[in-house]
Design a protein around this motif. Structure first.
Motif, short mmCIF file in Angstrom:
data_model
loop_
_atom_site.label_atom_id
_atom_site.label_comp_id
_atom_site.label_asym_id
_atom_site.label_seq_id
_atom_site.Cartn_x
_atom_site.Cartn_y
_atom_site.Cartn_z
N VAL A 56 0.81 -1.21 0.00
CA VAL A 56 0.00 0.00 0.00
C VAL A 56 0.85 1.26 0.00
CG1 VAL A 56 -0.20 0.16 2.52
CG2 VAL A 56 -2.04 1.06 1.06
N ASN A 57 2.10 1.17 0.45
CA ASN A 57 2.98 2.34 0.49
C ASN A 57 4.16 2.23 -0.48
OD1 ASN A 57 1.54 3.74 2.56
ND2 ASN A 57 2.47 2.38 4.09
N ASP A 58 4.07 1.35 -1.45
CA ASP A 58 5.19 1.16 -2.38
C ASP A 58 5.39 2.36 -3.30
OD1 ASP A 58 5.95 -1.26 -1.41
OD2 ASP A 58 4.93 -2.45 -2.95
N PHE A 59 4.33 3.06 -3.65
CA PHE A 59 4.44 4.18 -4.59
C PHE A 59 4.23 5.54 -3.93
CE2 PHE A 59 3.18 0.58 -7.30
CZ PHE A 59 4.20 0.63 -8.24
N CYS A 60 3.42 5.61 -2.90
CA CYS A 60 3.02 6.89 -2.31
C CYS A 60 3.54 7.05 -0.89
CB CYS A 60 1.49 7.00 -2.31
SG CYS A 60 0.75 6.82 -3.95
N PRO A 61 3.96 8.26 -0.54
CA PRO A 61 4.43 8.51 0.83
C PRO A 61 3.28 8.44 1.83
CG PRO A 61 4.29 10.56 -0.39
CD PRO A 61 4.02 9.47 -1.37
N THR A 62 3.62 8.24 3.07
CA THR A 62 2.59 8.15 4.10
C THR A 62 1.95 9.50 4.38
OG1 THR A 62 4.32 8.41 5.79
CG2 THR A 62 3.68 6.16 5.19
N ARG A 63 2.70 10.58 4.13
CA ARG A 63 2.15 11.92 4.30
C ARG A 63 1.84 12.50 2.92
NH1 ARG A 63 5.35 15.50 5.67
NH2 ARG A 63 7.33 14.38 5.40
N SER A 64 0.64 12.96 2.71
CA SER A 64 0.20 13.41 1.39
C SER A 64 0.99 14.61 0.89
CB SER A 64 -1.30 13.75 1.43
OG SER A 64 -1.55 14.77 2.38
N LYS A 65 1.41 15.50 1.76
CA LYS A 65 2.11 16.71 1.34
C LYS A 65 3.58 16.44 1.00
CE LYS A 65 -0.78 19.97 3.91
NZ LYS A 65 -0.82 21.06 4.92
N ALA A 66 4.03 15.23 1.24
CA ALA A 66 5.42 14.90 0.94
C ALA A 66 5.66 14.68 -0.55
CB ALA A 66 5.83 13.65 1.71
N LYS A 67 4.59 14.60 -1.34
CA LYS A 67 4.69 14.38 -2.79
C LYS A 67 4.43 15.67 -3.54
CE LYS A 67 4.78 11.52 -6.41
NZ LYS A 67 6.05 10.97 -6.86
N LYS A 68 5.43 16.15 -4.33
CA LYS A 68 5.30 17.39 -5.09
C LYS A 68 4.47 17.19 -6.35
CE LYS A 68 9.63 19.59 -3.63
NZ LYS A 68 10.93 20.13 -4.10
N SER A 69 4.73 16.08 -7.04
CA SER A 69 4.05 15.81 -8.31
C SER A 69 3.29 14.49 -8.24
CB SER A 69 5.07 15.74 -9.46
OG SER A 69 5.83 16.93 -9.54
N LEU A 70 2.06 14.50 -8.73
CA LEU A 70 1.29 13.27 -8.78
C LEU A 70 1.86 12.31 -9.82
CD1 LEU A 70 -2.38 14.64 -8.59
CD2 LEU A 70 -1.03 13.61 -6.74
N LEU A 71 1.74 11.04 -9.56
CA LEU A 71 2.18 10.04 -10.53
C LEU A 71 1.19 10.00 -11.69
CD1 LEU A 71 3.27 7.24 -8.06
CD2 LEU A 71 4.74 8.29 -9.78
N SER A 72 1.69 10.22 -12.89
CA SER A 72 0.83 10.25 -14.07
C SER A 72 0.92 8.97 -14.89
CB SER A 72 1.19 11.45 -14.95
OG SER A 72 2.56 11.38 -15.35
N GLY A 73 1.84 8.06 -14.51
CA GLY A 73 1.97 6.81 -15.25
C GLY A 73 2.64 5.72 -14.43
N ILE A 74 1.92 4.62 -14.21
CA ILE A 74 2.47 3.44 -13.55
C ILE A 74 2.09 2.23 -14.39
CG2 ILE A 74 2.47 1.97 -11.50
CD1 ILE A 74 1.69 4.35 -9.84
N SER A 75 3.06 1.47 -14.85
CA SER A 75 2.75 0.25 -15.62
C SER A 75 3.17 -0.97 -14.82
CB SER A 75 3.47 0.28 -16.97
OG SER A 75 4.86 0.17 -16.80
N LEU A 76 2.22 -1.87 -14.62
CA LEU A 76 2.46 -3.10 -13.87
C LEU A 76 1.96 -4.34 -14.61
CD1 LEU A 76 1.58 -1.95 -10.24
CD2 LEU A 76 3.79 -2.88 -10.98
N PHE A 77 1.55 -4.19 -15.84
CA PHE A 77 1.01 -5.34 -16.56
C PHE A 77 2.11 -6.37 -16.85
CE2 PHE A 77 2.16 -2.19 -19.76
CZ PHE A 77 2.86 -2.93 -20.69
#
Length: 372
Positions: free
Chosen positions: A320-341
């Motif tokens: 659940v925390n592999d891509f996103c930090p635990t604190r929402s304000k710690a991320k400057k830019s949203l992830l616009s592309g994640i490929s896991l297929f």
């Protein structure tokens, strides 16, 4: 501005298979670069012609002393696809672009470019060049673009002009990068060396010292590890299609300005914890088509990361925390592309909160894993 223009050139003339360059398109970029560098429009002497029309009319401003079989206009000499076995003689001294691509030239001699002191771009792509005289590029202080791809060179040419901005020498037979290969070339921003049999042992220590290179590509080589002595100024590093087996903590210590990293199509099984901490400014990471079993640790600490490719690996679970930090304000830019297929992940077991820092559902590429 200059970096954007150089990357535009890369887009126009990128990689394999061989594709002839559009010299008229390069002329447009050349003019912009000239204006960017000196603030003037030196070629627009009359100021009364339209770019869209006149760039496509090669007959205007014809040069009377044009080499036989070539086409010449506006200080551009095009001698491509003529079956030439040597560089034509009597090339006009005021030439700024010389196109010799797709011929049968085997050697560049000492006097081939003699008196071409104004040359800005030289295209020798797709010939049979195996030898370049050490003095072939003497007195070419204005040369900025040198394209030597798809030839038979076994080493970086000696004594290249120091002010070159872009060097493309991919698809040759170069196996060793000597310490003196790029000596004094502090202006070299773009270096394309893919599809050469370069191994880690073939890069001599100090080969990239004092360089300010922004873009470097050594794909389709024989690298088994990430080189640790590349230019520290790198913004883009592409090492795709090699035999790299792992990513270690010390691999990225020098590359703190890196914004784009390409490691796709390697043999990477794991990324050591802490390895990504040094590239805190990275925006795009390609780790697709490797042998990863887990999401690389540290992705959730990269505040500027926007795109990460992890498809076609052996990843079995996503935390659940592999891509996103635990604190929402710690991320400057949203992830616009994640490929896991194309991973053996049970996608229904992934918690929705795992992708809470993405820009939306369209940012995700999941899909089903199918065994062959």
């Amino acid at each position: 501005m200059r970096l954007v223009l150089l990357l535009t050139l890369l887009y126009l003339c990128h990689g394999k298979p061989y594709k002839p360059m559009n010299i008229m398109e390069l002329m447009k970029i050349h003019d912009i670069m000239q204006q960017d560098s000196d603030g003037s429009d030196a070629d627009d002497d009359d100021g009364d012609y339209d770019d869209d029309d006149d760039y496509n009319v090669i007959e205007y401003n014809f040069i009377s002393d044009c080499p036989f079989g070539c086409q010449c206009s506006r200080r551009v000499v095009q001698c491509s696809d003529l079956g030439l076995m040597s560089v034509p003689r009597d090339i006009p001294a005021d030439t700024i672009m010389l196109d010799l691509q797709n011929n049968d030239i085997t050697e560049i001699k000492e006097d081939d470019f003699k008196k071409l002191n104004n040359l800005y771009a030289l295209f020798l792509v797709n010939n049979r060049i195996s030898k370049i005289h050490p003095k072939a590029f003497q007195n070419m202080g204005k040369l900025r673009l040198l394209y030597l791809s798809y030839n038979l060179l076994t080493q970086i040419p000696e004594n290249m002009p120091k002010n070159i901005l872009e060097l493309r020498i991919h698809d040759n037979r170069i196996s060793r990068i000597r310490k003196e290969a790029f000596k004094g070339m502090q202006s070299l921003h773009v270096l394309e060396m893919s599809a050469n049999p370069i191994a880690n042992s073939g890069i001599e220590p100090g080969a990239f010292d004092d360089m300010a290179t922004l873009y470097l590509r050594i794909a389709e080589a024989r690298l088994t590890a990430i080189p640790k002595d590349l230019p520290s100024s790198l913004c883009e590093l592409h090492l795709d299609y090699n035999k790299i087996a792992k990513v270690e903590v010390e691999d990225f210590m020098r590359y703190k300005h890196l914004q784009r990293l390409g490691l796709g199509f390697n043999h990477i099984k794991f990324v050591e914890n802490g390895s990504l901490a040094y590239i805190s400014k990275v925006r795009e990471i390609h780790l697709d088509n490797n042998k990863l079993r887990n999401i690389p640790p540290g992705l959730n600490t990269l505040k500027d990361l926007q795109v990460v490719y992890l498809h076609a690996n052996s990843i079995t679970s996503v935390g659940v925390n592999d891509f996103c930090p635990t604190r929402s304000k710690a991320k400057k830019s949203l992830l616009s592309g994640i490929s896991l297929f194309a991973n053996p992940v049970k996608y229904r077991q992934i918690r929705p909160a795992t992708f809470r820092c993405t820009s939306g559902q369209r940012s995700l590429q999941l899909g089903n894993f199918r065994r062959k």
